[in-house]
Design an enzyme around this catalytic site. Sequence first.
Site, PDB file in Angstrom:
ATOM      1  CG  ASP A 127      -1.978   1.042   1.254  1.00  0.00           C
ATOM      2  OD1 ASP A 127      -2.969   0.955   0.516  1.00  0.00           O
ATOM      3  OD2 ASP A 127      -1.783   1.995   2.020  1.00  0.00           O
ATOM      4  CE1 TYR A 234      -4.903   7.679   0.462  1.00  0.00           C
ATOM      5  CE2 TYR A 234      -4.486   7.816   2.820  1.00  0.00           C
ATOM      6  CZ  TYR A 234      -4.766   7.066   1.698  1.00  0.00           C
ATOM      7  OH  TYR A 234      -4.909   5.705   1.800  1.00  0.00           O
ATOM      8  CG  HIS A 289      -5.389  -3.166  -0.489  1.00  0.00           C
ATOM      9  ND1 HIS A 289      -4.690  -2.569  -1.513  1.00  0.00           N
ATOM     10  CD2 HIS A 289      -4.968  -2.558   0.661  1.00  0.00           C
ATOM     11  CE1 HIS A 289      -3.884  -1.643  -1.025  1.00  0.00           C
ATOM     12  NE2 HIS A 289      -4.027  -1.618   0.286  1.00  0.00           N
TER      13      HIS A 289
END
Length: 312
Positions: A127, A234, A289
Amino acid sequence: MELRPGSSGVTTTPSPLETDASLLGDEATSTSRVVNGVRLHAVVAGTEDDPLVVLLHGFPEFWYEWREQIEPLVEAGYRVVVPDQRGYNLSEKPGKPRAYQLRDLSRDVADLIASEGREDAHVVGHDWGGVVAWDLARRYPDRVDRLGIVNAPHPTAYRRQLRSNLEQLRRSWYAMAFQLPWLPERLCRYDDFRLLERALRDTSAPGTFTERELTHYRRAWAREGALTGSLNWYRAMARYPPEAPRDRVEQPTLVIWGEADDALVPELGPESVRFCDRGRLERLPETSHWVPHERPARTTELLCDHLDGSAD
């Protein structure tokens, strides 16, 4: 503070916030390193002279993501270092998004390798940890011996998919929502972190995350500044788009891809490998994921084969 040999000014010191001893295996210890101007907590295991492997976690996790891989890698003959990356759990948490630019996240890892008195290391990331690993391999190629990536797209491949694939754009909605100030933190904290818990449980195979494990995650999320720190990854990516000196990755690279990923389209696996001079893709059908959690034994097997060169 002790100065490690060959660390170019990197310092190491006992952690003022030791991790819960019950989370550590027999081989592992908790430590703290001041690297690139921030204090990173890390779990270390294995003989100091063995080849070094650095494992990088993603969002919304912490070093604990890699707990199933630490002991097997030590038994395979590696020194293992697993940091809480900046903004997470017991590591330092700068308050502004500017502090989370990808160049600084990569520099953290480069200096962490130096703190072990090493010139280079094998680096594995999942990730966001994989995003850092991709960038590290391109920005500091001499620091990375072999590269392992788990469900993290090569940045250029990801940008191309966002521009050309409406499905990937749809799946990336949460990254856009995280750009808002304060509201994402409030929503993530609401009802004992129910949103983050659902982000793990609802996008993984049933039973992947136990209640006991989620208790450890809630403790990490509840630490002062941790939600803002992790969300700032982010925000920084959107506000300070990274520039790397090259797209190509020259190191031997293994990309492990769970094809039932809710956030990333399957095409990103092969598209990412195309940027590798010596790349190999391992597809895991019907795996989400959260590959290290759903397929821990297979993840460890693939990594060991890759790191020792037997799969080349």
